[in-house]
Design a protein around this motif. Sequence first.
Motif, PDB file in Angstrom:
ATOM      1  N   SER A  47      11.364  -1.528  56.171  1.00 56.10           N
ATOM      2  CA  SER A  47      10.754  -0.951  54.979  1.00 56.10           C
ATOM      3  C   SER A  47      11.827  -0.385  54.060  1.00 56.10           C
ATOM      4  O   SER A  47      12.790   0.235  54.524  1.00 56.10           O
ATOM      5  N   PRO A  48      11.694  -0.588  52.744  1.00 60.04           N
ATOM      6  CA  PRO A  48      12.666  -0.003  51.811  1.00 60.04           C
ATOM      7  C   PRO A  48      12.550   1.517  51.739  1.00 60.04           C
ATOM      8  O   PRO A  48      13.444   2.177  51.235  1.00 60.04           O
ATOM      9  N   TYR A  49      11.429   2.048  52.211  1.00 58.72           N
ATOM     10  CA  TYR A  49      11.243   3.500  52.228  1.00 58.72           C
ATOM     11  C   TYR A  49      11.259   3.987  53.672  1.00 58.72           C
ATOM     12  O   TYR A  49      10.967   3.232  54.603  1.00 58.72           O
ATOM     13  N   ARG A  50      11.612   5.263  53.844  1.00 62.10           N
ATOM     14  CA  ARG A  50      11.647   5.850  55.180  1.00 62.10           C
ATOM     15  C   ARG A  50      10.582   6.926  55.300  1.00 62.10           C
ATOM     16  O   ARG A  50      10.231   7.579  54.317  1.00 62.10           O
ATOM     17  N   VAL A  51      10.103   7.103  56.524  1.00 60.31           N
ATOM     18  CA  VAL A  51       9.135   8.156  56.813  1.00 60.31           C
ATOM     19  C   VAL A  51       9.781   9.146  57.771  1.00 60.31           C
ATOM     20  O   VAL A  51      10.312   8.755  58.811  1.00 60.31           O
ATOM     21  N   GLN A  52       9.749  10.405  57.394  1.00 57.15           N
ATOM     22  CA  GLN A  52      10.236  11.472  58.265  1.00 57.15           C
ATOM     23  C   GLN A  52       9.080  12.391  58.632  1.00 57.15           C
ATOM     24  O   GLN A  52       8.139  12.571  57.851  1.00 57.15           O
ATOM     25  N   ALA A  53       9.177  12.975  59.817  1.00 62.51           N
ATOM     26  CA  ALA A  53       8.157  13.907  60.288  1.00 62.51           C
ATOM     27  C   ALA A  53       8.791  15.273  60.503  1.00 62.51           C
ATOM     28  O   ALA A  53       9.929  15.375  60.976  1.00 62.51           O
ATOM     29  N   LYS A  54       8.044  16.311  60.165  1.00 64.37           N
ATOM     30  CA  LYS A  54       8.534  17.667  60.378  1.00 64.37           C
ATOM     31  C   LYS A  54       8.027  18.170  61.721  1.00 64.37           C
ATOM     32  O   LYS A  54       6.825  18.268  61.956  1.00 64.37           O
ATOM     33  N   VAL A  55       8.983  18.482  62.602  1.00 66.53           N
ATOM     34  CA  VAL A  55       8.668  19.025  63.921  1.00 66.53           C
ATOM     35  C   VAL A  55       9.363  20.374  64.024  1.00 66.53           C
ATOM     36  O   VAL A  55      10.594  20.440  64.002  1.00 66.53           O
ATOM     37  N   GLY A  56       8.585  21.429  64.102  1.00 68.78           N
ATOM     38  CA  GLY A  56       9.180  22.760  64.051  1.00 68.78           C
ATOM     39  C   GLY A  56       9.749  23.002  62.668  1.00 68.78           C
ATOM     40  O   GLY A  56       9.043  22.893  61.662  1.00 68.78           O
ATOM     41  N   ASP A  57      11.058  23.285  62.601  1.00 69.68           N
ATOM     42  CA  ASP A  57      11.715  23.517  61.310  1.00 69.68           C
ATOM     43  C   ASP A  57      12.579  22.340  60.880  1.00 69.68           C
ATOM     44  O   ASP A  57      13.299  22.440  59.888  1.00 69.68           O
ATOM     45  N   GLU A  58      12.522  21.231  61.613  1.00 71.79           N
ATOM     46  CA  GLU A  58      13.407  20.102  61.330  1.00 71.79           C
ATOM     47  C   GLU A  58      12.626  18.884  60.870  1.00 71.79           C
ATOM     48  O   GLU A  58      11.532  18.605  61.364  1.00 71.79           O
ATOM     49  N   TRP A  59      13.235  18.163  59.921  1.00 67.09           N
ATOM     50  CA  TRP A  59      12.724  16.862  59.520  1.00 67.09           C
ATOM     51  C   TRP A  59      13.497  15.807  60.302  1.00 67.09           C
ATOM     52  O   TRP A  59      14.720  15.740  60.213  1.00 67.09           O
ATOM     53  N   ILE A  60      12.780  14.996  61.073  1.00 67.15           N
ATOM     54  CA  ILE A  60      13.436  13.979  61.886  1.00 67.15           C
ATOM     55  C   ILE A  60      12.832  12.618  61.599  1.00 67.15           C
ATOM     56  O   ILE A  60      11.737  12.503  61.024  1.00 67.15           O
ATOM     57  N   SER A  61      13.550  11.575  61.990  1.00 66.87           N
ATOM     58  CA  SER A  61      13.120  10.206  61.707  1.00 66.87           C
ATOM     59  C   SER A  61      11.906   9.831  62.550  1.00 66.87           C
ATOM     60  O   SER A  61      11.545  10.527  63.509  1.00 66.87           O
ATOM     61  N   SER A  62      11.319   8.709  62.190  1.00 70.35           N
ATOM     62  CA  SER A  62      10.127   8.246  62.902  1.00 70.35           C
ATOM     63  C   SER A  62      10.265   6.770  63.244  1.00 70.35           C
ATOM     64  O   SER A  62      11.078   6.050  62.661  1.00 70.35           O
ATOM     65  N   VAL A  63       9.458   6.330  64.200  1.00 68.78           N
ATOM     66  CA  VAL A  63       9.331   4.918  64.545  1.00 68.78           C
ATOM     67  C   VAL A  63       7.907   4.499  64.208  1.00 68.78           C
ATOM     68  O   VAL A  63       6.947   5.084  64.721  1.00 68.78           O
ATOM     69  N   LEU A  64       7.779   3.511  63.330  1.00 69.67           N
ATOM     70  CA  LEU A  64       6.461   3.057  62.891  1.00 69.67           C
ATOM     71  C   LEU A  64       6.098   1.761  63.610  1.00 69.67           C
ATOM     72  O   LEU A  64       6.839   0.773  63.539  1.00 69.67           O
ATOM     73  N   VAL A  65       4.974   1.771  64.291  1.00 66.48           N
ATOM     74  CA  VAL A  65       4.478   0.584  64.989  1.00 66.48           C
ATOM     75  C   VAL A  65       3.286   0.049  64.205  1.00 66.48           C
ATOM     76  O   VAL A  65       2.242   0.699  64.103  1.00 66.48           O
ATOM     77  N   ASP A  66       3.466  -1.129  63.621  1.00 67.59           N
ATOM     78  CA  ASP A  66       2.403  -1.738  62.814  1.00 67.59           C
ATOM     79  C   ASP A  66       1.344  -2.334  63.742  1.00 67.59           C
ATOM     80  O   ASP A  66       1.616  -3.259  64.508  1.00 67.59           O
ATOM     81  N   THR A  67       0.132  -1.804  63.673  1.00 66.24           N
ATOM     82  CA  THR A  67      -0.951  -2.289  64.535  1.00 66.24           C
ATOM     83  C   THR A  67      -1.603  -3.552  63.986  1.00 66.24           C
ATOM     84  O   THR A  67      -2.432  -4.159  64.667  1.00 66.24           O
ATOM     85  N   GLY A  68      -1.257  -3.940  62.756  1.00 70.37           N
ATOM     86  CA  GLY A  68      -1.900  -5.103  62.146  1.00 70.37           C
ATOM     87  C   GLY A  68      -3.261  -4.773  61.571  1.00 70.37           C
ATOM     88  O   GLY A  68      -4.005  -5.676  61.185  1.00 70.37           O
ATOM     89  N   CYS A  69      -3.615  -3.505  61.521  1.00 72.52           N
ATOM     90  CA  CYS A  69      -4.919  -3.095  61.010  1.00 72.52           C
ATOM     91  C   CYS A  69      -4.874  -3.073  59.485  1.00 72.52           C
ATOM     92  O   CYS A  69      -4.408  -2.116  58.877  1.00 72.52           O
ATOM     93  N   ARG A  70      -5.363  -4.176  58.861  1.00 69.10           N
ATOM     94  CA  ARG A  70      -5.472  -4.312  57.411  1.00 69.10           C
ATOM     95  C   ARG A  70      -6.369  -5.507  57.165  1.00 69.10           C
ATOM     96  O   ARG A  70      -6.986  -6.019  58.110  1.00 69.10           O
TER      97      ARG A  70
END
Length: 285
Positions: free
Chosen positions: A251-274
């Motif tokens: 993906s040209p864009y990234r998704v980060q998740a906030k856990v506690g006070d930190e923003w960390i990277s994520s792993v996206l698993v495409d379920t094919g739901c569309r």
Amino acid sequence: MAKTVRMSDDLRLRALEGNADALAAAPEAEFTDAERIRSDLDALKEGAAMLTQAGNRVAALALMWSAVAIDPTDLGGHRRLAAMLANSGDVDGAANEYARYIEFMLPIGDVARATMELAYGAKVLGGHPALREAAEKIVTAVRALVPGGSATASLPTPRLLPKVPFRICIHDDGDRHWMQLEGGTSELVPTSVRLLDRQDNVVETRKCIPLTPGQKGHARIIEGEPPAGVAWVVLGISDEVVAALDAGKPSPYRVQAKVGDEWISSVLVDTGCRLGRRPSKIAVS
């Protein structure tokens, strides 16, 4: 006819006579201790210069040894003695004179002067063992500037941040696309997610909605993947992101998740739901 040579014509005697006359001419009471030492030093240096000019290096060295004995920290006397020793071929003597001067500087706390003199001596004489030994003494003196403690502070051990797993679905809403993310774990509970572009600019930030234990999420579970996560959220995405996911490209864009006070990277698993089922793909952001 032979020329008569008077005693005063001998440069060596003139040097000594001149010093004696200068000392005799000045009343004793007019000199302080510092002035007397300075006067003696100047007289010895001048006498050594005249004796050197007359070719009597041995006597000149004797005067300079006397000068450094009177004031061991006098830079001019020290430098002149070291130069005379080096010029006469006594490299060891010159190196020892630099080491002696450095050893006198360290106890009075003038580490900077000692370091500069070491650099000067090394430039003149090279890597002589006496200078290397003096360098070790300077290192010891520098370390002593910092008081020791019972416990030595250690640098923190680098740690690798984990990545928050999400299963994703893509939904169309007219001319817009929405990405629904469900995921997180009991150890990595996301409270928010954000979408970043190629320049790491934040495009959108959304708060996560908790999933209660046992609650079934919208995204289907892929075989081999963990069951439903602990939170879900919806982000708006562009056609470019959808096209990349459909093509199985990063993906040209990234998704980060906030856990506690930190923003960390994520792993996206495409379920094919569309619209239309597609094989599952994995994108790392």
